[in-house]
Design a protein around this motif. Sequence first.
Motif, PDB file in Angstrom:
ATOM      1  N   VAL A  84      -1.547  -5.851 -19.188  1.00 18.51           N
ATOM      2  CA  VAL A  84      -1.829  -4.539 -19.775  1.00 18.51           C
ATOM      3  C   VAL A  84      -1.211  -4.457 -21.175  1.00 18.51           C
ATOM      4  O   VAL A  84      -1.801  -3.888 -22.096  1.00 18.51           O
ATOM      5  N   ILE A  85      -0.038  -5.069 -21.341  1.00 18.13           N
ATOM      6  CA  ILE A  85       0.628  -5.031 -22.656  1.00 18.13           C
ATOM      7  C   ILE A  85      -0.285  -5.632 -23.722  1.00 18.13           C
ATOM      8  O   ILE A  85      -0.484  -5.060 -24.791  1.00 18.13           O
ATOM      9  N   ARG A  86      -0.825  -6.801 -23.409  1.00 22.61           N
ATOM     10  CA  ARG A  86      -1.706  -7.455 -24.395  1.00 22.61           C
ATOM     11  C   ARG A  86      -3.023  -6.682 -24.568  1.00 22.61           C
ATOM     12  O   ARG A  86      -3.553  -6.569 -25.669  1.00 22.61           O
ATOM     13  N   GLU A  87      -3.545  -6.132 -23.454  1.00 23.27           N
ATOM     14  CA  GLU A  87      -4.771  -5.317 -23.529  1.00 23.27           C
ATOM     15  C   GLU A  87      -4.608  -4.182 -24.529  1.00 23.27           C
ATOM     16  O   GLU A  87      -5.541  -3.809 -25.236  1.00 23.27           O
ATOM     17  N   LEU A  98       1.870   1.138 -30.876  1.00 27.30           N
ATOM     18  CA  LEU A  98       3.279   1.097 -30.462  1.00 27.30           C
ATOM     19  C   LEU A  98       3.338   0.567 -29.023  1.00 27.30           C
ATOM     20  O   LEU A  98       4.182   0.969 -28.226  1.00 27.30           O
ATOM     21  N   ALA A  99       2.408  -0.336 -28.708  1.00 26.24           N
ATOM     22  CA  ALA A  99       2.349  -0.895 -27.346  1.00 26.24           C
ATOM     23  C   ALA A  99       3.029  -2.263 -27.325  1.00 26.24           C
ATOM     24  O   ALA A  99       4.243  -2.349 -27.119  1.00 26.24           O
ATOM     25  N   GLN A 100       2.251  -3.330 -27.550  1.00 25.32           N
ATOM     26  CA  GLN A 100       2.836  -4.689 -27.486  1.00 25.32           C
ATOM     27  C   GLN A 100       3.972  -4.818 -28.499  1.00 25.32           C
ATOM     28  O   GLN A 100       3.815  -4.448 -29.667  1.00 25.32           O
ATOM     29  N   GLY A 101       5.105  -5.352 -28.043  1.00 22.40           N
ATOM     30  CA  GLY A 101       6.305  -5.369 -28.880  1.00 22.40           C
ATOM     31  C   GLY A 101       6.309  -6.454 -29.931  1.00 22.40           C
ATOM     32  O   GLY A 101       6.828  -7.545 -29.702  1.00 22.40           O
ATOM     33  N   PHE A 102       5.730  -6.176 -31.092  1.00 21.69           N
ATOM     34  CA  PHE A 102       5.830  -7.124 -32.212  1.00 21.69           C
ATOM     35  C   PHE A 102       5.955  -6.341 -33.511  1.00 21.69           C
ATOM     36  O   PHE A 102       5.347  -5.283 -33.660  1.00 21.69           O
ATOM     37  N   ALA A 105       9.584 -17.862 -25.082  1.00 22.16           N
ATOM     38  CA  ALA A 105      10.314 -17.572 -23.840  1.00 22.16           C
ATOM     39  C   ALA A 105       9.344 -17.527 -22.656  1.00 22.16           C
ATOM     40  O   ALA A 105       9.726 -17.804 -21.519  1.00 22.16           O
ATOM     41  N   THR A 106       8.093 -17.205 -22.941  1.00 22.11           N
ATOM     42  CA  THR A 106       7.083 -17.143 -21.875  1.00 22.11           C
ATOM     43  C   THR A 106       6.955 -18.498 -21.178  1.00 22.11           C
ATOM     44  O   THR A 106       7.003 -18.582 -19.947  1.00 22.11           O
ATOM     45  N   GLU A 107       6.804 -19.561 -21.970  1.00 17.10           N
ATOM     46  CA  GLU A 107       6.705 -20.882 -21.335  1.00 17.10           C
ATOM     47  C   GLU A 107       8.044 -21.302 -20.731  1.00 17.10           C
ATOM     48  O   GLU A 107       8.079 -21.949 -19.678  1.00 17.10           O
ATOM     49  N   PHE A 132       9.920  -4.006 -14.469  1.00 21.18           N
ATOM     50  CA  PHE A 132      10.121  -5.360 -14.972  1.00 21.18           C
ATOM     51  C   PHE A 132       9.025  -5.742 -15.967  1.00 21.18           C
ATOM     52  O   PHE A 132       7.915  -5.209 -15.918  1.00 21.18           O
ATOM     53  N   TYR A 133       9.365  -6.658 -16.867  1.00 20.94           N
ATOM     54  CA  TYR A 133       8.399  -7.195 -17.830  1.00 20.94           C
ATOM     55  C   TYR A 133       7.290  -7.878 -17.034  1.00 20.94           C
ATOM     56  O   TYR A 133       7.556  -8.721 -16.174  1.00 20.94           O
ATOM     57  N   GLU A 134       6.054  -7.531 -17.323  1.00 25.10           N
ATOM     58  CA  GLU A 134       4.963  -7.852 -16.395  1.00 25.10           C
ATOM     59  C   GLU A 134       4.751  -9.351 -16.147  1.00 25.10           C
ATOM     60  O   GLU A 134       4.232  -9.719 -15.103  1.00 25.10           O
ATOM     61  N   ASN A 194      17.233  -4.960 -21.659  1.00 29.76           N
ATOM     62  CA  ASN A 194      16.100  -4.929 -20.747  1.00 29.76           C
ATOM     63  C   ASN A 194      14.824  -4.326 -21.344  1.00 29.76           C
ATOM     64  O   ASN A 194      14.853  -3.310 -22.022  1.00 29.76           O
ATOM     65  N   ASN A 195      13.739  -4.990 -21.044  1.00 35.60           N
ATOM     66  CA  ASN A 195      12.396  -4.496 -21.326  1.00 35.60           C
ATOM     67  C   ASN A 195      11.817  -4.080 -19.985  1.00 35.60           C
ATOM     68  O   ASN A 195      11.789  -4.932 -19.082  1.00 35.60           O
ATOM     69  N   PRO A 196      11.394  -2.858 -19.732  1.00 32.94           N
ATOM     70  CA  PRO A 196      11.103  -1.790 -20.690  1.00 32.94           C
ATOM     71  C   PRO A 196      12.191  -0.719 -20.807  1.00 32.94           C
ATOM     72  O   PRO A 196      12.016   0.215 -21.597  1.00 32.94           O
ATOM     73  N   ILE A 254      15.985 -12.404 -24.782  1.00 30.85           N
ATOM     74  CA  ILE A 254      15.338 -12.440 -26.101  1.00 30.85           C
ATOM     75  C   ILE A 254      15.721 -11.257 -26.991  1.00 30.85           C
ATOM     76  O   ILE A 254      15.546 -11.330 -28.191  1.00 30.85           O
ATOM     77  N   TYR A 255      16.255 -10.179 -26.389  1.00 29.24           N
ATOM     78  CA  TYR A 255      16.679  -9.037 -27.223  1.00 29.24           C
ATOM     79  C   TYR A 255      18.178  -9.065 -27.478  1.00 29.24           C
ATOM     80  O   TYR A 255      18.794  -8.041 -27.774  1.00 29.24           O
ATOM     81  N   GLU A 256      18.800 -10.238 -27.350  1.00 26.87           N
ATOM     82  CA  GLU A 256      20.265 -10.355 -27.408  1.00 26.87           C
ATOM     83  C   GLU A 256      20.884  -9.742 -28.663  1.00 26.87           C
ATOM     84  O   GLU A 256      22.003  -9.251 -28.616  1.00 26.87           O
ATOM     85  N   SER A 302      11.448 -15.269 -31.436  1.00 28.64           N
ATOM     86  CA  SER A 302      10.484 -14.185 -31.667  1.00 28.64           C
ATOM     87  C   SER A 302      11.061 -12.880 -32.169  1.00 28.64           C
ATOM     88  O   SER A 302      10.685 -12.384 -33.227  1.00 28.64           O
ATOM     89  N   LYS A 303      11.954 -12.291 -31.360  1.00 28.58           N
ATOM     90  CA  LYS A 303      12.371 -10.911 -31.638  1.00 28.58           C
ATOM     91  C   LYS A 303      13.481 -10.875 -32.671  1.00 28.58           C
ATOM     92  O   LYS A 303      13.512  -9.989 -33.522  1.00 28.58           O
ATOM     93  N   THR A 304      14.384 -11.846 -32.628  1.00 27.60           N
ATOM     94  CA  THR A 304      15.519 -11.844 -33.549  1.00 27.60           C
ATOM     95  C   THR A 304      15.058 -12.073 -34.985  1.00 27.60           C
ATOM     96  O   THR A 304      15.573 -11.456 -35.915  1.00 27.60           O
ATOM     97  N   TYR A 338      13.714  -3.067 -28.187  1.00 26.53           N
ATOM     98  CA  TYR A 338      13.091  -2.114 -29.111  1.00 26.53           C
ATOM     99  C   TYR A 338      11.965  -1.287 -28.500  1.00 26.53           C
ATOM    100  O   TYR A 338      10.917  -1.105 -29.076  1.00 26.53           O
ATOM    101  N   TYR A 339      12.271  -0.742 -27.320  1.00 24.40           N
ATOM    102  CA  TYR A 339      11.306   0.100 -26.617  1.00 24.40           C
ATOM    103  C   TYR A 339      11.955   1.415 -26.183  1.00 24.40           C
ATOM    104  O   TYR A 339      13.148   1.446 -25.886  1.00 24.40           O
ATOM    105  N   ILE A 340      11.121   2.448 -26.133  1.00 24.68           N
ATOM    106  CA  ILE A 340      11.586   3.707 -25.527  1.00 24.68           C
ATOM    107  C   ILE A 340      10.688   3.979 -24.329  1.00 24.68           C
ATOM    108  O   ILE A 340       9.465   4.120 -24.469  1.00 24.68           O
ATOM    109  N   VAL A 360       5.380   6.096 -19.885  1.00 26.97           N
ATOM    110  CA  VAL A 360       4.722   5.346 -20.967  1.00 26.97           C
ATOM    111  C   VAL A 360       5.827   4.737 -21.823  1.00 26.97           C
ATOM    112  O   VAL A 360       6.846   5.376 -22.076  1.00 26.97           O
ATOM    113  N   ARG A 361       5.624   3.480 -22.245  1.00 24.90           N
ATOM    114  CA  ARG A 361       6.610   2.805 -23.103  1.00 24.90           C
ATOM    115  C   ARG A 361       6.078   2.722 -24.534  1.00 24.90           C
ATOM    116  O   ARG A 361       4.935   2.327 -24.745  1.00 24.90           O
ATOM    117  N   PHE A 362       6.937   3.079 -25.487  1.00 21.61           N
ATOM    118  CA  PHE A 362       6.576   2.940 -26.905  1.00 21.61           C
ATOM    119  C   PHE A 362       7.552   1.980 -27.570  1.00 21.61           C
ATOM    120  O   PHE A 362       8.759   2.036 -27.313  1.00 21.61           O
TER     121      PHE A 362
HETATM  122  N1  GLN Z   1       7.588  -8.697 -24.906  1.00 20.39           N
HETATM  123  C1  GLN Z   1       6.524  -7.988 -25.534  1.00 20.39           C
HETATM  124  C2  GLN Z   1       6.296  -6.656 -24.883  1.00 20.39           C
HETATM  125  O1  GLN Z   1       6.821  -6.392 -23.829  1.00 20.39           O
HETATM  126  C3  GLN Z   1       5.234  -8.720 -25.509  1.00 20.39           C
HETATM  127  C4  GLN Z   1       5.337 -10.159 -25.312  1.00 20.39           C
HETATM  128  C5  GLN Z   1       3.989 -10.779 -25.216  1.00 20.39           C
HETATM  129  O2  GLN Z   1       2.977 -10.088 -25.222  1.00 20.39           O
HETATM  130  N2  GLN Z   1       4.017 -12.060 -25.084  1.00 20.39           N
HETATM  131  O3  GLN Z   1       5.567  -5.880 -25.422  1.00 20.39           O
END
Ligand code: GLN
Length: 413
Positions: free
Chosen positions: A42-45, A58-62, A123-125, A147-149, A196-198, A227-229, A258-260, A343-345, A389-391
């Motif tokens: 859903v995050i990528r969608e 303000l969805a996918q965290g980049f 970190a995904t792989e 939890f992160y999906e 922690n995400n989210p 990854i958010y260290e 990625s995030k740092t 970096y999420y609320i 909802v996460r932003f």
């Molecule tokens: N970690 C990011 C998030 O939760 C997305 C990471 C990803 O899509 N690979 O939004």
Amino acid sequence: MAPASSITKPRINKEELFNLPPAMQSRSRFRSHRAAAMTESVIREMSRVANRYKAINLAQGFPDFEAPLEIKASACDAINRNINQYPITWGAKPLRDAIAAKYKHHYELEFDPEREVTVCCGATECMIATMMAILDPGDEVVAFEPFYENYGPDSIFCGAKLNLVKLHGPEWTFDPDELRKAFSPRTKAIILNTPNNPTGRVFTRQELEAIAALCQEFDALAITDEIYEHIVFDGAKHIPIMTLPGMRDRTVLISSLSKTYTVTGWRVGWVLASPDLSDSIRKIHDFLTVAAAAPLQAGGVTALAMPDEFYAGISREYQKKRDMMLGALSDAGFRCYSPQGAYYIMTDISGFGFPDDITFMAHLAEHVGLVGVPGSCFFKDPESGAQNVRFCFCKKYETLEAAKDRLSKLAGS
Ligand code: GLN
């Protein structure tokens, strides 16, 4: 706020919001149980949805701002210096050395770059390779919810059972008895994502000690997603559980560029673990992807050499952005959980009177021009997150200002 009549009848439904192709039932012969058990992220969608509605994403965290110039220059230079062929499968030596030096500098943790550092495609792989290296079908793995999906599909890849332990809002703490109940003799590991995400929770030393004690009692590993260290607020401190007594060889530590360093598209991450664990992880990694991109690994060497001030600046900047978005979201009628890190609320949308997060998001995308992540995707039972909802706030000030402006119109939409 939308009048009650319009919100009980969404103008667009979930399928329309996500613009999904029809399910291909007729070809099920060629669909594995694994694939059938997964839904799209859903995050990528939501990035696609944002593009479709020309909405602020303000969805996918980049981040939508630049990576540091010297990091970009270093990767470009690497291509021109012909660093374009396969690096060593578990990571180019200069990067493994730089990773070991960084952990020594920041956390007093020592790693042998030859046997304890593995570079993967993000970190995904790292997480998939680690879980496939450790877990067999029928094994159990514990994680906190929400939890992160990705951790759901990661467990499916291994045929492992994911036992979830609730983080209870508004503080997002866990009940030690509930955590203990999630462990069994079949538990091989706990996935720990701090900051922690989210939720934005940063686990305290005391909480980490409780987790470490259970890992030792049940002979389980901690697999950490850190990854958010470097994104922590209000003086909160990130503590890798690996630094706790007895956890050095009982932890698999995962992080990434990625995030740092604002390079989420580079897909360069690393796994730090004792030689026996690293040996298994390296084999899985090799046959999954061979290696992360060579010139980007060279860019990573420059990134990891950034001075201490760079890291202090990350938290300082993101804290300002957090405060700005907490204000904007609260003023617009969201109940916000103030994050201590990442970096999420995470928000509670119950004040708006929508039946669920998807319906709300459809409204927000179409009529306000803004998207976040529907909270249900962070829960096993979608009902549990149906009013969340996460932003993300990892955006330029001007993007956040524009989002604030649009949010102020939510009441009249
Ligand atoms: N970690 C990011 C998030 O939760 C997305 C990471 C990803 O899509 N690979 O939004």
